[in-house]
Design an enzyme around this catalytic site. Structure first.
Site, PDB file in Angstrom:
ATOM      1  N   THR A  72       0.849  -1.188   0.000  1.00  0.00           N
ATOM      2  CA  THR A  72       0.000   0.000   0.000  1.00  0.00           C
ATOM      3  C   THR A  72       0.888   1.243   0.000  1.00  0.00           C
ATOM      4  O   THR A  72       1.875   1.265   0.721  1.00  0.00           O
ATOM      5  CB  THR A  72      -0.879  -0.005   1.270  1.00  0.00           C
ATOM      6  OG1 THR A  72      -1.538  -1.254   1.351  1.00  0.00           O
ATOM      7  CG2 THR A  72      -1.859   1.142   1.267  1.00  0.00           C
ATOM      8  N   GLU A 102       9.946  -6.887  -2.259  1.00  0.00           N
ATOM      9  CA  GLU A 102      10.419  -5.784  -3.093  1.00  0.00           C
ATOM     10  C   GLU A 102      11.904  -5.951  -3.408  1.00  0.00           C
ATOM     11  O   GLU A 102      12.365  -5.537  -4.470  1.00  0.00           O
ATOM     12  CB  GLU A 102      10.180  -4.446  -2.399  1.00  0.00           C
ATOM     13  CG  GLU A 102       8.725  -4.054  -2.294  1.00  0.00           C
ATOM     14  CD  GLU A 102       8.045  -4.594  -1.046  1.00  0.00           C
ATOM     15  OE1 GLU A 102       8.657  -5.433  -0.341  1.00  0.00           O
ATOM     16  OE2 GLU A 102       6.901  -4.176  -0.779  1.00  0.00           O
ATOM     17  N   ARG A 161       5.128   7.121   0.472  1.00  0.00           N
ATOM     18  CA  ARG A 161       4.444   6.787   1.726  1.00  0.00           C
ATOM     19  C   ARG A 161       5.419   6.886   2.891  1.00  0.00           C
ATOM     20  O   ARG A 161       6.625   6.666   2.722  1.00  0.00           O
ATOM     21  CB  ARG A 161       3.901   5.355   1.601  1.00  0.00           C
ATOM     22  CG  ARG A 161       3.552   4.697   2.905  1.00  0.00           C
ATOM     23  CD  ARG A 161       3.102   3.260   2.717  1.00  0.00           C
ATOM     24  NE  ARG A 161       3.234   2.538   3.977  1.00  0.00           N
ATOM     25  CZ  ARG A 161       2.924   1.264   4.148  1.00  0.00           C
ATOM     26  NH1 ARG A 161       2.450   0.557   3.138  1.00  0.00           N
ATOM     27  NH2 ARG A 161       3.090   0.678   5.318  1.00  0.00           N
ATOM     28  N   ASN A 215      -4.275  -8.535   3.532  1.00  0.00           N
ATOM     29  CA  ASN A 215      -4.377  -7.132   3.915  1.00  0.00           C
ATOM     30  C   ASN A 215      -4.312  -6.186   2.722  1.00  0.00           C
ATOM     31  O   ASN A 215      -4.968  -5.163   2.688  1.00  0.00           O
ATOM     32  CB  ASN A 215      -3.276  -6.787   4.910  1.00  0.00           C
ATOM     33  CG  ASN A 215      -3.502  -5.453   5.564  1.00  0.00           C
ATOM     34  OD1 ASN A 215      -4.577  -5.180   6.063  1.00  0.00           O
ATOM     35  ND2 ASN A 215      -2.502  -4.606   5.539  1.00  0.00           N
TER      36      ASN A 215
END
Lengths: 330, 1204
Positions: B43, B76, B126, B1025
């Site tokens: 996210t 990642e 973020r 999630n």
């Protein structure tokens, strides 16, 4: 070899043996096998009214859970690009099956009241079906609904469907009518080109341990064919439509009896599920053997010979026979 | 076979604009321009990966006619490695990420840049987790990688994000530098605006085929072999590192040229630094990202008011072109404020500030240099409004402006914050319609608003903006949609401010009691309320505060029974169509007939795929909507409405009253710095104060029918239905309606408890109404089997009674833990849950395991929690479900990262072991002083059961009391570690994304360590999630994000891998199949002195199931053999026993019988029937083979000779 040629719904069939609507016709390979084993035509598995209405609703109800509710997840299942909702999948299946076989293909719709699903009759035609079997599987559970109203619902369904499609429509019904003959005629008037006798209402069971009602599908047995046999014999010649017998046929003899009662075709499912599709060929062989042993030139020679019109003792199909049967036990 | 995206073609051919958010806009460009795309969910960048994966699954072509390879990696770090490899072999490659994900890419970013390799990483910027994780937007992640050598290009809004995605790739190829293209997470990544799409001519104008070929030609190939990635020594490394400098020097002009070419092709002109404002500005701000749009809007407003102000919007942050920057600032500028959306503690200033100071120092003569101050704003998507920017300009007017300020918060600790005029509004253009909608997550509000934006954006030609604020909770989540529509470009990159909304939609009456739903409304605004009430009732039902506000603001309130209309139309709780129709009817945002026609078309398009029936249902709802709309008569006098109830009880702890309650009330923005813990440490036990009351039906207990099996309590995901066993005396002050029954058990250890009673009690305000308890209840009324010992019944008539009962229930003393056998299901449920009322989904399959963990070991439990669902429902403010018992003991919980939970938990264990060894040594040394007998007893305690723990705690208390008498360093030392002599239960908790993928290496290492560490994998078989992406736990034949065509490979058997270690206790459990085995496995794992791995089947909404049936699905998973139950206890070998015990029977049903019940499998049957059939058949083979192996392993003989 004695000819088994039959006519059903205006279609010319090489044999009266027709696999009826069942899961067996879900696979193309099995459909081809049916043809290879001598099927005169094939009735595809049924597309249910509820399926048309609810199939995707249920799927999307699950898919929509939690969607657009949380910052981290838009939703939780991928949006299917080509999700074949039940009805569309069915239409695709008709098209695929039709191109895979040469014998007539009969689509099957299962419903219990008039609704938007009716348009699928014509969609089945466009997909390539040669005829349509309309399985009216209605349990008249509403105690405020009269028998007349129930019958009218049947008639309305048949009329709506017949109106919506150019396909010949054969109607599969149950035996629970006050006057089956009268109802049959009304259905024919409404547009039915054939009647399939009879639908089996699958009876659920009760699980005493869990106190739950549980679905329980039992395959049919030869005794169950007697009900259809009687009514075909009684209706033969009295209704202007094709007659198909279904339920309980396990052998060539079983099939021949129903033909003799007046059936144009024999629909089979339980026997094929139980023993495999190639039972078709075996049953046909049993029929041919019997016909040849008994020097019949064609199946038509036998067809209807034992119906109320021509059987030696028509009362045997009627109330008097009941007395005879009881007396045998006394 | 590649195909062309037809929608894309039609967009460019017919409609010149589309409405979409930045994630989607960027993903489209990235897909068109790349050959290899490595993805991993995080996210707020996940939608980019999902979008390109969907394109690839559909066989859409990139610019060169090929279908890019989209591959999901295990982390990642893996994605960065994969694109590094792809780039090095000549492919055009990209990836998407954010936050910690970007940090995991950092090592490869240095390599990729060091090798002068063009490739773009798109980042939805973020916050990096520090004192807390935050999914929201700021620049702390991108600033953390600014030294990597990547060029950094920042977009301000969705249009720019799309455009810069192309410019980044174009310039990168020409300048041979990799580019980090970033835009603000959520504020830009998730904001919907009208965007002009790119056409192929623009792509081709910007991406020079020769440069692509040159990039390809630099790829490694055995046909032209080279080595790259050598190791270098002090003699040459430095020089080689400097060799890249010319490329960095040239890159700004390369980007500038790309921007010029882009302008020629599209008419949209960008510069390295764009200046907005007065040409002779005296005060100038410098910033980048979404705040720049707000700055532009504010500066235009201030300039129109006669102020000489301006702003520099930074586009290319790296390489920072100091000359171009200085040239962008008007020569008249005397005061400059640099705004950084990040914090770099300990630095002389934040990164952009430092660059500006350096640029001015290097490029401007001293006497012409403006004064420069720097400040921080907008961390973690904190609002940044015109008033805040104006405060910065006001500060620049002061003689000695404050440097290193903050704006947007109140810093009462360091005094850094600028005050701002909270009443200032510039977003007041009467041509703009502003609308705010409060919706429930499940009611379709956000989806409807997205449709509304589309309709207006594409039919009226108006500019549109949509931004959606989501809840931290998953059950009963609240959404707030902020929509703007207007004839001119919308640059207000902030929420609709108080007192400015023309329209407020309140889609549930529950919000009236909890939220200030009228605060956004301007005077005279229209309010639409979904309620079953008659119009004349509405005012009387409002809390006093809302009633007063409605009167003062002269609101025009309308009501519609959307739930009734939706239910009548067969839409259940989906009220979106009704509310959307009413919005168009009341808002005048477009002609009503056009709007209705557009909604009809939208319904057909949106729901057509779902079947004609669904379309008809929505059309029926639409037709009934307008007729159902009723205006509420406004009375000028109040009839004495009751005020809103306080958010938490008056007797709540002070922190809860002062801080938690403020956050719950939506006033967290107003809390000052001083109200916050300095180190991210919060008290536990706060969820109990958040009475959400989201269920309309809750379970009702029939004590006469109940067989007291406790299944309802063990499966409850929210600890909202509980069992307590107590002595009759406890009922002395019971409310009259409080029910109890004679306890039917007798399993108390060594106790003379008699006439014991029991109660099963619901927490009416905490239950989510998920029905899991009712579905597992086995006790049916013999005469009326529909009635069970637990039935769902309406909460409203029982609410006050059940509240009193639950309050009393909590006061009943807990039974002495030492008399309870925790290894039985009922025994486990007699223990107090120390995990309660979480924000997990209703019917969650994970939380029952966690709750059970706290019942069994809660008072000595440490939890290291991997990031994921469990860290969100376990630790997302405002409250936490982890709580304490009456003695103040309870689980201590922390979340480090996603990838390192096992290592983090191992760290816990290492400390505990070290402290225990330390304490043991000290105690041995000091045994004479503290008492030989006490020391001996402490050291000899084996601590197997609750009685042992209690006795040891008593001994430790005595030890510490005795130590107080000795004022020596040794005594203080022993005192500080004495509690370690009570055995702790250390659990690492996380989902399958962590255990199977990103954290697998650490998990494996923690198991290999041999230490007494327990690992609980809450296995939902997807990344739950972040929205259901495939993990290596995803079963073959299931669809998931990144596996839309069905996962082709088998699920990884992590249990078998763990068993291969030989010293690891391994259990596979599924509560819905065997709660008994679940309890037993957890108890055994805790007792096992080495590492343990428990793999817990956790049903999930991502499975596409009716959650109330979750436990049935667990049973089916076991019955078909997909999830065999077993326990593998290596210590059994010491007793000559086979370590493996199978706890489930051989598969009893075919896999397809299980699969057909779950949409994750069924979907594939629908979308790809042949593939589904093949994969399911293969899965059946997998199941049969695995069962065969397990069976054979379990049947092996381990006799005396084989004892180890």
């Amino acid at each position: 070899m004695t000819s088994l040629a039959s006519r059903y719904l205006g279609l010319e069939l090489r044999s009266p043996l027709v696999p009826s609507a069942s899961p067996l016709s879900r696979e193309l390979d099995d459909i081809k096998t049916m043809e290879d084993c001598g099927a005169g035509a094939i009735v595809l598995y049924s597309l249910f009214e509820e399926q048309i209405r609810n199939d995707t609703a249920a799927f999307y109800a699950h898919k929509d859970q939690g969607s657009l509710s949380h910052g981290e997840a838009t939703d939780y299942l991928p949006e299917p690009d080509s999700y074949a909702i039940g009805p569309h999948e069915y239409l695709d299946h008709i098209a695929a099956a039709k191109s895979a076989i040469d014998i007539p293909l009969i689509a099957s719709l299962n419903a219990d009241h008039v609704g938007t699903w009716v348009e699928y009759a014509d969609l089945c035609a466009r997909a390539g079906a040669d005829a349509l079997e309309l399985n009216i599987y209605k349990l008249a559970m509403d105690p405020t609904e009269s028998g007349t109203e129930v019958e009218q619902e049947y008639v309305d369904i048949v009329r709506e469907v017949a109106k919506s499609t150019s396909l010949p429509v054969t109607v599969k019904i149950g035996p629970y009518f006050s006057s089956l003959g009268h109802t049959s005629r009304k259905l024919v008037s409404a547009g039915a080109a054939g009647l399939v006798l009879f639908n089996r209402f699958y009876q659920p069971d009760i699980d005493l341990e869990e106190l739950e009602v549980v679905p329980d599908l039992k395959l049919s047995n030869p005794y169950e064919s007697r009900l259809a046999m009687r009514w075909i014999a009684l209706l033969c010649g009295r209704v202007d439509c094709s007659l198909a017998a279904t339920t309980g046929v396990q052998s060539g003899h079983d099939a021949l009896k129903l033909i003799a009662a007046g059936a144009d075709v024999i629909l089979l499912a339980s026997e094929l599920i139980r023993h495999g599709i190639d039972r078709l060929a075996a049953i046909e062989s049993e029929m041919v053997t019997w016909l040849e042993e008994n020097e019949y030139e064609s199946l038509d020679q036998l067809r209807g010979s034992m119906s109320h019109r021509t059987c030696p003792d028509p009362s045997a199909f009627e109330r008097t026979n009941y007395m005879k049967a009881l007396l045998r036990y006394m | 076979m590649a195909t062309t995206d037809p929608s894309r073609t039609s967009e460019t051919a017919t409609t010149r604009t589309i409405t979409l958010d930045a994630n989607e806009a960027v993903a489209r460009v990235a897909y068109r321009l790349n050959e290899v795309i490595a993805i991993y969910p995080i996210t707020p960048a996940s939608p980019m990966g999902e979008s390109v994966d969907a394109c690839s699954q559909r066989g859409l072509a990139n610019l060169w006619g090929d279908v890019p390879s989209v591959v999901e990696m295990q982390s990642e770090a893996g994605a960065a490695g994969a694109i590094h490899g792809a780039l090095q072999t000549g492919a055009l490659a990209t990836t998407f990420t954010a936050s910690q994900g970007l940090l995991l890419m950092l090592p490869n970013m240095f390599k990729i840049a060091g090798e002068l390799t063009a490739g773009v990483i798109h980042v939805a910027a973020r916050s990096v987790a520090t004192h807390a994780l935050s999914i929201f937007g700021d620049h702390s992640d991108v600033m953390a990688v600014r030294s990597s050598g990547y060029a950094m290009l920042c977009a301000t809004n969705p249009q720019e994000a799309q455009d810069f995605a192309l410019i980044a790739q174009s310039a990168g190829l020409r300048g041979r530098l990799p580019v980090l293209h970033f835009f603000d997470g959520f504020r830009t990544s998730h904001e919907i605006r009208r965007v002009e799409p790119l056409d192929d001519d623009t792509y081709r104008a910007l991406v020079d085929p020769e440069l692509v070929e040159a990039h390809r030609a630099r790829g490694l190939t055995p046909d032209r072999p080279v080595v790259r990635g050598t190791a270098q020594n002090p003699d040459v490394f430095f020089q080689a590192r400097e060799a890249v400098s010319p490329y960095y020097a040239a890159f700004p002009s390369v980007v500038a040229r790309a921007m010029e070419r882009f302008a020629e092709s599209t008419g949209r002109r960008y510069r390295l630094f764009d200046y907005v404002g007065h040409p002779e500005a005296e005060r100038v701000v410098v910033l980048m990202g979404s705040g720049s749009d707000t700055a532009r809007e504010t500066i235009e407003h201030l300039v129109a008011s006669g102020e000489r102000v301006g702003g520099v919007i930074v586009r290319l942050f790296r390489p920072f072109d100091t000359r171009a920057f200085v040239d962008a600032i008007p020569k008249t500028a005397r005061h400059v404020a640099v705004l950084d959306r990040t914090k770099e503690p300990g630095a002389p200033g934040e990164p952009l500030y430092q660059d500006v100071v350096t640029a001015l120092a290097e490029e401007q003569p001293r006497d012409q240099r403006p004064d420069v101050i720097g400040g921080r704003y907008g961390l973690s998507s904190k609002e940044f409004t015109p008033a805040m920017l104006t405060a910065v300009f006001r500060e620049l007017e002061r003689d000695r402006p404050r440097n290193h300020f903050t704006v947007g918060i109140t810093d009462d600790t360091s005094g850094s914050s600028l005050d701002w005029d909270r009443g200032m509004r510039i977003d007041t253009d009467p041509d703009v319609v502003r609308a705010v909608f409060f919706g429930l997550g499940s009611d379709g509000t956000v989806g409807a608003n997205k449709q509304t934006i589309k309709i207006i954006g594409e039919r009226t030609g108006d500019h549109v903006q949509g931004y959606f604020v989501y809840d931290s909770k998953k059950a009963g989540a609240v959404t707030v949609s902020h929509l703007r529509f207007g004839p001119r470009p919308i640059r207000s990159a902030y929420l609709i401010e108080d007192g400015t909304a023309d329209f407020v939609g309140v889609h549930n009456t529950r919000f009236l009691e909890r939220y200030e739903v009228f605060r956004h409304a301007r005077p005279g605004a229209t309010v639409l309320l979904n309620s079953p009430w008659e119009p004349t009732e509405v005012l009387a039902r409002l809390p006093r505060e809302l009633r007063q506000e409605a009167t003062v603001k002269q609101l025009e309130i309308w009501t519609v029974d959307a739930n009734g209309i939706a239910a009548e139309a067969g839409l259940g709780r989906r009220i979106n169509t009704v509310m959307q129709a009413c919005f168009f009817e009341l808002s005048d945002v477009m002609p009503k007939d056009d709007a209705l026609a557009a909604i009809r078309a939208s319904i057909r398009k949106t729901y057509g795929k779902r079947g004609d029936h669904v379309v008809e249902q929505n059309l029926a709802a639409l037709d009934a909507s307008i007729a159902g709309l009723k205006r509420v008569p406004m009375e000028t006098t109040s009839n004495g409405n009751a005020p809103r109830s306080p958010f938490v009880a008056a007797d709540a702890p002070q922190f809860v009253r002062d801080v938690t309650a403020q956050i719950l009330a939506g006033r967290g923005d107003e809390l000052p710095v001083g109200a916050m813990p300095v180190d991210g440490t919060f008290p536990t036990g706060t969820a109990r104060f958040e009475k959400r009351g989201i269920a309309t039906e809750v379970p009702e207990w029939d004590r006469d029918l109940c067989i007291q099996c406790a299944k309802c309590a063990i499966v409850c995901p929210h600890a909202a239905i509980r069992l307590k066993v107590f002595e009759p005396a406890a009922l002395e002050n019971a409310p009259t309606e409080f029910e109890s029954a004679e306890f039917r058990g007798s399993e108390f250890r060594g106790s003379d408890l008699q006439d014991v009673r029991t109660t099963i009690q619901v927490a009416p305000d905490d239950c989510t109404g998920c029905e899991l308890c009712v579905h597992v209840c086995p006790a049916k009324d013999k005469s009326d089997p529909r009635h069970k010992a637990i039935d769902m019944t309406a909460v409203a008539p029982r609410l006050e009674r059940e509240r009193r009962n639950f309050e009393f229930f909590l006061e009943i003393p807990e039974l002495d833990r030492t008399v309870i056998d925790p290894s039985s299901v009922r025994g486990s449920q007699m223990l107090e849950p120390l995990f309660e009322f979480s924000g997990a989904c209703g019917g969650c399959g994970e939380t029952p395991y966690l709750k059970l963990l706290t019942q069994l070991f809660g008072d000595r439990l440490l939890v290291a929690n991997a990031t994921g669902c469990s860290s969100i429902y376990g630790g997302n403010l405002p409250t936490t479900p982890w709580t304490t018992n009456a003695e103040g003991r309870g689980p201590a919980w922390s979340n480090s990262l996603f990838e390192d939970a096992a290592e983090f938990g191992l760290g816990f264990r290492l400390t505990l072991d070290e402290q225990r060894a330390n304490a043991t040594r000290m105690l041995q040394q000091m045994s004479r002083i503290v008492g030989d007998e006490l020391a001996r007893e402490i050291l000899a305690s084996e601590q197997h059961d609750e009685a042992d723990y209690r006795e040891q705690r008593v001994r430790i208390a005595e030890l510490r009391a005795r130590l107080k008498a000795f004022d020596s360093p040794e005594a203080r030392h022993l005192d500080s570690v004495a509690e370690s002599l009570v055995r702790k239960s250390t659990w690492v908790v996380g989902g399958d994304g962590w255990a199977y993928d990103i954290g697998f290496g650490g998990l494996d290492h923690a198991l290999a360590s041999g230490r007494d560490i327990n690992i609980l994998v809450l296995d939902t078989e997807v990344y739950s999630n972040t929205g259901g992406q495939m993990s290596k736990s995803t079963p073959r034949a299931a669809v998931a994000k990144f596996a839309a065509a069905g996962k082709p490979n088998a699920k990884k058997d992590i249990g078998m891998i763990a068993m291969a270690h030989d010293h690891v206790y391994v259990a596979q459990i599924a509560m819905g199949a065997s709660d008994k085995q679940t309890v037993r496995a957890l108890v055994e794992a805790d007792r096992y002195p080495g590492p343990s791995l428990i793999i817990a089947y956790s049903h999930c909404i991502a499975h596409g199931i009716h959650m109330a049936d979750g436990m049935v699905h667990q049973k089916l998973a076991v019955d078909c053999g997909h999830w065999p139950l077993y326990r593998y206890d290596p210590s059994r070998q010491d007793r000559g026993e086979n370590p493996l015990q199978l706890d489930s029977r051989a598969p009893r049903i075919r896999f397809e019988r299980f699969a057909e019940r779950e949409s994750r499998f069924h979907m594939l049957t629908r979308s790809h029937p042949k593939t589904a059939k093949r994969l399911q058949a293969q899965t059946q083979k997998d199941i049969d083979a695995r069962w065969n192996v397990l069976r054979q392993m379990a049947e092996m003989k381990f006799d005396e000779e084989k004892k180890r």
